[in-house]
Design a protein around this motif. Structure first.
Motif, mmCIF file in Angstrom:
data_model
loop_
_atom_site.group_PDB
_atom_site.id
_atom_site.type_symbol
_atom_site.label_atom_id
_atom_site.label_comp_id
_atom_site.label_asym_id
_atom_site.label_seq_id
_atom_site.Cartn_x
_atom_site.Cartn_y
_atom_site.Cartn_z
ATOM 1 N N THR A 34 0.852 -1.242 0.144
ATOM 2 C CA THR A 34 -0.025 -0.181 -0.048
ATOM 3 C C THR A 34 0.846 1.182 0.090
ATOM 4 O O THR A 34 0.541 2.264 -0.742
ATOM 5 C CB THR A 34 -1.153 0.176 1.150
ATOM 6 O OG1 THR A 34 -1.725 -1.272 1.150
ATOM 7 C CG2 THR A 34 -1.966 1.404 1.303
ATOM 8 N N GLU A 38 1.005 4.127 -2.768
ATOM 9 C CA GLU A 38 0.785 5.620 -2.407
ATOM 10 C C GLU A 38 1.958 6.506 -2.729
ATOM 11 O O GLU A 38 1.624 7.842 -2.656
ATOM 12 C CB GLU A 38 0.235 5.612 -0.934
ATOM 13 C CG GLU A 38 -1.230 4.963 -0.809
ATOM 14 C CD GLU A 38 -1.659 4.917 0.588
ATOM 15 O OE1 GLU A 38 -0.680 5.191 1.459
ATOM 16 O OE2 GLU A 38 -2.569 4.661 1.082
ATOM 17 N N GLN A 40 4.679 6.648 -1.086
ATOM 18 C CA GLN A 40 5.164 7.061 0.310
ATOM 19 C C GLN A 40 7.013 7.106 0.134
ATOM 20 O O GLN A 40 7.627 6.492 -0.374
ATOM 21 C CB GLN A 40 5.016 6.199 1.425
ATOM 22 C CG GLN A 40 3.407 6.367 1.771
ATOM 23 C CD GLN A 40 3.202 5.304 2.909
ATOM 24 O OE1 GLN A 40 4.218 4.825 3.732
ATOM 25 N NE2 GLN A 40 2.211 4.957 3.276
#
Length: 257
Positions: A34, A38, A40
């Motif tokens: 995830t 996203e 990050q």
């Protein structure tokens, strides 16, 4: 065939938890998929997304190329790295490394895991130089995130507060490439991991890398054919445990007649 038998190496990998039942928890592996998607900063690894990727597609990729548990209902506890996937990738890693050496490539070595993977690269750099390749050097002191970049025994790493630091960031490699570019220099081959490898591969430099089961970015980069080889293995066991991995890579494949 290597003098170090693949089967024996496989047993060593599992006994030292470089593969098999590894230390990284399942929930972290799933969360990092995830986080990567996203974007990050600690997980994007400098990987350019050349196609849309869904969570399920990345999960399936990690099952195939890294050997994590394929059971989607397994959300907590132990996870795995496939010994077969590691050995197969190590064969390709070794072949590509020695091909670059034979081409007398300008090779840059870097790591975000100085407490684990550094000895592998140190020994590969020595072998590369002794066999005719050029090991690239940087002008140390490139500042980043409250620290700077150092090159120790040919391997570029990040230091902060007087200690070599663990980092997944891609920005250090970008700054190294910018510095080298300003000097009219560019690696023709990179041996690295984490954001160092992802950023180099995205910049179009032939790159081989190592990644843990919580590092989906480099497996995606390999699937997109940016990173040439991604070897799945636990990246932070005791450094001495990697000595047989290093010996396997250094056992130079025979050239085709």
């Amino acid at each position: 065939m290597s003098n170090l038998d693949r089967e024996a190496l496989g047993r060593h990998l599992e006994q030292t938890k470089i593969t098999g039942q590894v230390a990284t928890p399942r929930e972290i592996n799933l969360a990092h998929i995830t986080g990567f998607l996203e974007g990050q900063e600690h997980l994007e690894f400098g990987v350019d997304m050349r196609q849309p990727w869904s969570w399920d597609e990345v999960f399936d990729l990690m099952v195939e190329r890294c050997g994590i548990d394929p059971d989607r209902n397994h959300t907590e506890g132990q996870d795995t790295i496939g010994t077969r996937q590691c050995l197969d990738s190590l064969d390709r890693y070794r072949e590509r490394f020695w091909a670059a050496v034979d081409q007398e490539a300008d090779i840059l070595f870097a790591t975000g895991h100085p407490a684990g993977l550094f000895p592998i690269y140190q020994h590969l750099a020595t072998a590369a130089r002794e066999n005719g390749a050029h090991v690239m050097t940087i002008r140390e002191g490139i500042e980043f995130n409250g620290g700077d970049l150092r090159q120790i025994n040919d391997v570029v790493m990040f230091q902060q507060y007087g200690s070599l630091a663990h980092t997944h960031f891609s920005e250090p490699m970008r700054r190294v490439l910018e510095q080298l570019g300003d000097q009219g220099r560019r690696p023709s081959f990179v041996v690295a991991d984490h954001g160092w490898a992802g950023a180099a591969a995205s910049a179009g430099i032939p790159t081989i890398g190592i990644a843990d089961c919580n590092d989906p970015g480099l497996f995606v980069s390999e699937a997109q054919r940016d990173l040439e080889v991604c070897v799945p293995m636990d990246d932070n066991v005791l450094p001495g445990y990697y000595s047989k991995v290093t010996n396997y890579i250094l056992d130079r494949p025979l050239k085709a007649a």
